[in-house]
Design a protein around this motif. Structure first.
Motif, short mmCIF file in Angstrom:
data_model
loop_
_atom_site.label_atom_id
_atom_site.label_comp_id
_atom_site.label_asym_id
_atom_site.label_seq_id
_atom_site.Cartn_x
_atom_site.Cartn_y
_atom_site.Cartn_z
N MET A 98 -6.91 24.20 47.94
CA MET A 98 -8.05 24.95 48.44
C MET A 98 -7.55 26.16 49.23
N ARG A 99 -8.20 27.25 49.02
CA ARG A 99 -7.86 28.45 49.77
C ARG A 99 -9.04 28.83 50.67
N LEU A 100 -8.69 29.21 51.87
CA LEU A 100 -9.70 29.60 52.86
C LEU A 100 -9.18 30.83 53.59
N SER A 101 -10.01 31.85 53.67
CA SER A 101 -9.60 33.07 54.34
C SER A 101 -10.83 33.82 54.85
N ASN A 102 -10.69 34.40 56.01
CA ASN A 102 -11.75 35.27 56.52
C ASN A 102 -11.24 36.72 56.59
N LYS A 103 -10.28 37.03 55.73
CA LYS A 103 -9.68 38.36 55.70
C LYS A 103 -10.70 39.44 55.32
N ASP B 32 -4.00 27.83 52.73
CA ASP B 32 -3.82 27.59 51.31
C ASP B 32 -3.18 26.23 51.13
N SER B 33 -3.87 25.35 50.42
CA SER B 33 -3.32 24.01 50.18
C SER B 33 -3.01 23.79 48.71
N ASP B 34 -3.05 24.85 47.90
CA ASP B 34 -2.72 24.71 46.49
C ASP B 34 -1.23 24.46 46.34
N LEU C 292 1.55 23.47 52.28
CA LEU C 292 0.42 24.00 53.06
C LEU C 292 0.86 25.31 53.68
N HIS C 293 0.03 26.33 53.57
CA HIS C 293 0.31 27.64 54.15
C HIS C 293 -0.75 27.95 55.20
N PHE C 294 -0.31 28.28 56.39
CA PHE C 294 -1.21 28.70 57.47
C PHE C 294 -0.76 30.08 57.94
N ARG C 295 -1.72 31.01 58.00
CA ARG C 295 -1.44 32.34 58.53
C ARG C 295 -2.54 32.69 59.53
N ASN C 296 -2.14 33.23 60.67
CA ASN C 296 -3.09 33.57 61.72
C ASN C 296 -2.60 34.88 62.34
N ARG C 297 -3.45 35.93 62.27
CA ARG C 297 -3.03 37.22 62.82
C ARG C 297 -4.19 37.93 63.49
N ASN C 298 -3.85 38.90 64.30
CA ASN C 298 -4.81 39.71 65.02
C ASN C 298 -5.04 40.99 64.23
N PHE D 220 4.86 24.49 55.04
CA PHE D 220 5.58 23.24 55.04
C PHE D 220 5.02 22.34 53.94
N PRO D 221 5.81 21.37 53.46
CA PRO D 221 5.32 20.46 52.42
C PRO D 221 4.16 19.61 52.92
N LYS D 222 3.28 19.24 52.01
CA LYS D 222 2.10 18.45 52.38
C LYS D 222 2.47 17.11 52.99
N TYR D 223 3.56 16.51 52.53
CA TYR D 223 3.89 15.17 53.01
C TYR D 223 4.29 15.16 54.49
#
Length: 161
Positions: A1-6, A69-71, A75-81, A94-97
């Motif tokens: 699943m991808r989630l973004s408020n970009k 992004d969990s595809d 798992l990918h997490f990005r957080n920026r100003n 990092f890996p899902k496990y």
């Protein structure tokens, strides 16, 4: 699943610019009132204080852009100003496990996501992300996705034992 408020970055830029313009206008109004007109008398400080408080609340809320992004196997997490020099952007993969648990904390208008991942050296590491600018639907979708990953990890652990 991808989630973004970009896609909402222009809206956040607009509010940031609007608050900066309000502060500038307040400073100019304060100077003019103190030196020339003296219409507001002692209340002219509010021309600076109110925009400063609003700007402070806007930036205390944290980094505006959050991407998840969990595809795949990671798992990918990005957080920026939106203003790059205010805070360093966060980017973790990092890996899902390795995902052990997560917690979403809501305090007034602030919302934080704490991710606990397993680590070889220290046992576990906590990663912190600011998700105040996500809608409640986006936050619930994120919660559901992370719960799925944790559930899959627990099922794999049961099968391996």
């Amino acid at each position: 699943m991808r989630l973004s408020n970009k896609k909402k970055a222009p809206v956040y830029n607009f509010f940031n610019t609007l608050l900066l313009m309000m502060l500038s206008a307040g400073i100019i109004g304060f100077i003019l009132d103190e030196m020339r007109f003296n219409i507001l008398e002692g209340n002219s400080y509010f021309l600076i204080i109110i925009p400063l408080i609003l700007l402070g609340i806007y930036h205390i809320n944290g980094r505006q852009i959050f991407e998840y992004d969990s595809d795949g196997e990671a798992l990918h997490f990005r957080n920026r100003n939106i203003v790059p020099f205010f805070s360093k952007p966060l980017s973790d993969e990092f890996p899902k496990y390795k995902l052990m648990k997560f917690e979403m904390v809501n305090v007034l208008f602030l919302r934080r996501l704490y991710i606990t991942i397993s680590s070889k050296n220290s046992g576990s590491t906590i990663l912190k992300y600011e998700i105040s600018y996500l809608t409640s639907k986006e936050a619930n979708d994120l919660k559901v996705s992370l719960n799925k990953v944790i559930k899959a990890n627990k099922e794999k652990d049961i099968k391996n034992k």
